[in-house]
Design an enzyme around this catalytic site. Structure first.
Site, PDB file in Angstrom:
ATOM      1  N   MET A 224       8.629 -12.291   3.700  1.00  0.00           N
ATOM      2  CA  MET A 224       8.895 -12.491   2.262  1.00  0.00           C
ATOM      3  C   MET A 224      10.321 -12.040   1.911  1.00  0.00           C
ATOM      4  SD  MET A 224       5.633 -11.479  -0.048  1.00  0.00           S
ATOM      5  CE  MET A 224       4.345 -12.657  -0.409  1.00  0.00           C
TER       6      MET A 224
ATOM      7  N   THR B  35      10.700  -3.545  -6.078  1.00  0.00           N
ATOM      8  CA  THR B  35      10.497  -4.813  -5.374  1.00  0.00           C
ATOM      9  C   THR B  35      10.617  -4.635  -3.866  1.00  0.00           C
ATOM     10  OG1 THR B  35      11.277  -7.045  -4.940  1.00  0.00           O
ATOM     11  CG2 THR B  35      12.927  -5.554  -5.769  1.00  0.00           C
ATOM     12  N   ILE B  36       9.762  -5.366  -3.170  1.00  0.00           N
ATOM     13  CA  ILE B  36       9.861  -5.352  -1.705  1.00  0.00           C
ATOM     14  C   ILE B  36      11.112  -6.131  -1.262  1.00  0.00           C
ATOM     15  CG2 ILE B  36       7.363  -5.155  -1.376  1.00  0.00           C
ATOM     16  CD1 ILE B  36       7.430  -8.154  -0.440  1.00  0.00           C
ATOM     17  N   ASP B  37      11.702  -6.914  -2.188  1.00  0.00           N
ATOM     18  CA  ASP B  37      12.832  -7.782  -1.825  1.00  0.00           C
ATOM     19  C   ASP B  37      14.178  -7.029  -1.726  1.00  0.00           C
ATOM     20  OD1 ASP B  37      10.887  -9.729  -2.068  1.00  0.00           O
ATOM     21  OD2 ASP B  37      11.538 -10.379  -4.049  1.00  0.00           O
TER      22      ASP B  37
ATOM     23  N   ARG C  89       2.950 -11.850 -14.050  1.00  0.00           N
ATOM     24  CA  ARG C  89       4.275 -12.472 -14.119  1.00  0.00           C
ATOM     25  C   ARG C  89       4.420 -13.162 -15.463  1.00  0.00           C
ATOM     26  NH1 ARG C  89       7.117 -12.123  -9.563  1.00  0.00           N
ATOM     27  NH2 ARG C  89       6.091 -12.179  -7.527  1.00  0.00           N
TER      28      ARG C  89
ATOM     29  N   HIS D  99      11.841 -13.577  -1.246  1.00  0.00           N
ATOM     30  CA  HIS D  99      12.280 -14.506  -2.289  1.00  0.00           C
ATOM     31  C   HIS D  99      13.611 -15.141  -1.906  1.00  0.00           C
ATOM     32  CE1 HIS D  99      12.705 -15.483  -6.810  1.00  0.00           C
ATOM     33  NE2 HIS D  99      11.900 -16.341  -6.218  1.00  0.00           N
TER      34      HIS D  99
ATOM     35  N   GLY E 246       5.570  -9.109  -9.433  1.00  0.00           N
ATOM     36  CA  GLY E 246       4.788  -8.879  -8.212  1.00  0.00           C
ATOM     37  C   GLY E 246       4.641  -7.387  -7.970  1.00  0.00           C
TER      38      GLY E 246
ATOM     39  N   GLN F 190       2.458  -7.813   3.094  1.00  0.00           N
ATOM     40  CA  GLN F 190       3.722  -7.060   3.019  1.00  0.00           C
ATOM     41  C   GLN F 190       3.844  -6.236   1.734  1.00  0.00           C
ATOM     42  OE1 GLN F 190       7.030  -9.829   4.931  1.00  0.00           O
ATOM     43  NE2 GLN F 190       5.323 -11.019   4.192  1.00  0.00           N
TER      44      GLN F 190
ATOM     45  N   THR G  26      11.870  -9.024 -14.644  1.00  0.00           N
ATOM     46  CA  THR G  26      11.446  -7.920 -15.513  1.00  0.00           C
ATOM     47  C   THR G  26      12.651  -7.259 -16.180  1.00  0.00           C
ATOM     48  OG1 THR G  26       9.551  -7.516 -14.098  1.00  0.00           O
ATOM     49  CG2 THR G  26      10.237  -5.686 -15.501  1.00  0.00           C
TER      50      THR G  26
HETATM   51  O1  F6P Z   1       9.201 -10.452  -5.382  1.00  0.00           O
HETATM   52  C1  F6P Z   1       8.218 -10.057  -4.489  1.00  0.00           C
HETATM   53  C2  F6P Z   1       7.596 -11.236  -3.796  1.00  0.00           C
HETATM   54  O2  F6P Z   1       6.612 -10.763  -2.903  1.00  0.00           O
HETATM   55  C3  F6P Z   1       8.572 -12.162  -3.075  1.00  0.00           C
HETATM   56  O3  F6P Z   1       8.984 -11.639  -1.833  1.00  0.00           O
HETATM   57  C4  F6P Z   1       7.770 -13.421  -2.986  1.00  0.00           C
HETATM   58  O4  F6P Z   1       8.610 -14.547  -2.901  1.00  0.00           O
HETATM   59  C5  F6P Z   1       7.003 -13.421  -4.276  1.00  0.00           C
HETATM   60  O5  F6P Z   1       6.962 -12.078  -4.723  1.00  0.00           O
HETATM   61  C6  F6P Z   1       5.602 -13.944  -4.192  1.00  0.00           C
HETATM   62  O6  F6P Z   1       5.088 -14.003  -5.480  1.00  0.00           O
HETATM   63  P1  F6P Z   1       3.566 -14.175  -5.861  1.00  0.00           P
HETATM   64  O7  F6P Z   1       2.870 -12.867  -5.582  1.00  0.00           O
HETATM   65  O8  F6P Z   1       3.600 -14.485  -7.313  1.00  0.00           O
HETATM   66  O9  F6P Z   1       3.022 -15.260  -5.007  1.00  0.00           O
END
Ligand code: F6P
Length: 358
Positions: free
Chosen positions: A179, A135-137, A75, A181, A11, A284, A115
């Site tokens: 968000m 990562t935003i996570d 991904r 994850h 992502g 986000q 990754t």
């Molecule tokens: O890992 C970043 C993230 O934005 C998570 O917070 C979220 O669960 C996921 O990616 C969403 O993934 P995608 O963009 O594949 O829908």
């Protein structure tokens, strides 16, 4: 001539370009014209199928404030890396072959948890690899903070801020789904920054009756509205007690688009209060990086270039106590950095009166 491949995977987030710029600028400073950067397109897909473009120094100008990634991303699940593609292609071999064919001295890989597993695999397979924690996570092990996180905190906080005035006018219960994850960093930080009354994160399974109790308490205090910051990965105590298989089956039969809708319906049934749900979703990850991210991205990028110059491979550059540090890839891969339920930030938030539903 040094040949360095750049690759952004998984992502996206706001500060990928700023980070690549940090690496590139430092390399150009060190090697002048004696460095060639290969922009590998759309993450590992480009490395597997041989898609790249040769970058010029100008490509890295004017991108400090630009969100997204100039070389694209995709991904490519780690668990499928060892499986052949639909045409029988051995993906790992293809990546190694392209690395050799292009004569790369090092791969600079920007990405999150999945990754990093593939980056570690490539390193074990003999490629020179340096990675950067994106990562935003904020869930990458070995670094206090990931780039992208703070920009996302700003956006999620802004969503809660905007909800505040309308919540106060109407006297409703509002849920903002954040968000993150499988972890609650983003929800925790945005929740505190936005003044949420209730914060639900995966690391602290909630009991819906505790949530209802907190809402009733606020109503009795004369508060006309309540705001919940709910992580997309939030889980009830009941569900947390299930086995992986049982949980999977339960989720398959689930009628709700996401956890917030389930919580919203339960609150409405149990309290009679009107509930509204806001899901800022991919906003986000969008827009420009905040100044904090620009600073850490530039620093992490410069530190990654330094590792390349010193020919120190097999590391992720992390930030610990304000200093950039190399962390062995083998230590990073496969681990998740979660919020500690006993950490001081949780205790302090509880001290402020925030309910975590436990
Ligand atoms: O890992 C970043 C993230 O934005 C998570 O917070 C979220 O669960 C996921 O990616 C969403 O993934 P995608 O963009 O594949 O829908």
């Amino acid at each position: 001539m040094k040949k360095i491949g750049f690759l952004t995977s998984g992502g996206d987030c706001q500060s990928l370009n700023a980070t690549m710029r940090g690496v590139a600028k430092t390399l150009y400073q060190a090697y002048s014209k004696d460095v060639e950067i290969y922009g590998i397109l759309e993450g590992y897909k480009g490395l597997i199928y041989g898609n790249y473009r040769k970058m010029k120094p100008e490509d890295f100008s004017g991108i400090l404030t630009e969100g997204g990634t100039i070389i694209g991303t995709s991904r490519q699940p780690f668990k499928k890396m060892r499986e052949p593609d639909e045409n029988g292609l051995d993906k790992v071999k293809a990546m190694k072959d392209n690395y050799k064919k292009w004569g790369l001295d090092c791969l600079v890989i920007l990405g999150g948890n999945g990754t990093h597993k593939t980056a570690n695999l490539l390193s074990e397979e003999g490629c020179n690899v340096v990675t950067l924690p994106k990562t935003i996570d904020n869930d990458i092990w070995g670094t206090d903070i990931t780039f992208g996180f703070q920009s996302a905190v700003n956006i999620a906080t802004n969503a809660i801020d905007c909800i505040h005035t309308t919540a106060a006018s109407h006297g409703r219960v509002f849920i903002v789904e954040v968000m993150g994850h499988k972890v609650g960093w983003l929800t925790l930080h945005a929740g505190i920054a936005g003044g949420a009354d209730i914060i639900l994160i995966p690391e602290i399974p909630y009991d819906i009756d505790s949530v209802v109790k907190a809402l009733d308490k606020r109503a009795k205090q004369g508060k006309r509205f309540s705001i919940l910051a709910v992580a997309e990965g939030a889980i009830s105590k009941e569900d947390a007690a299930l086995s992986k298989k049982e949980l999977k089956a339960k989720r398959k039969a689930n009628i709700y688009p996401s956890i917030s809708y389930q919580i919203g319906e339960e609150i409405n049934k149990k309290t009679g209060q009107e509930v509204r749900i806001t899901v800022p979703g991919h906003t986000q990850r969008g827009g420009e990086p905040c100044p904090y991210d620009r600073v850490i991205s530039s620093r992490l990028g410069a530190a990654a270039a330094r590792l390349i110059i010193d020919e120190k491979y097999g590391y992720m550059v992390g930030l610990k106590n304000g200093e950039t540090i190399p962390v062995p890839l083998s230590e990073v891969a496969g681990k998740l950095k979660m919020v500690e339920p006993d950490s001081s930030i949780i205790k302090e938030a509880k001290g402020l009166g925030i309910c975590f539903g436990d």
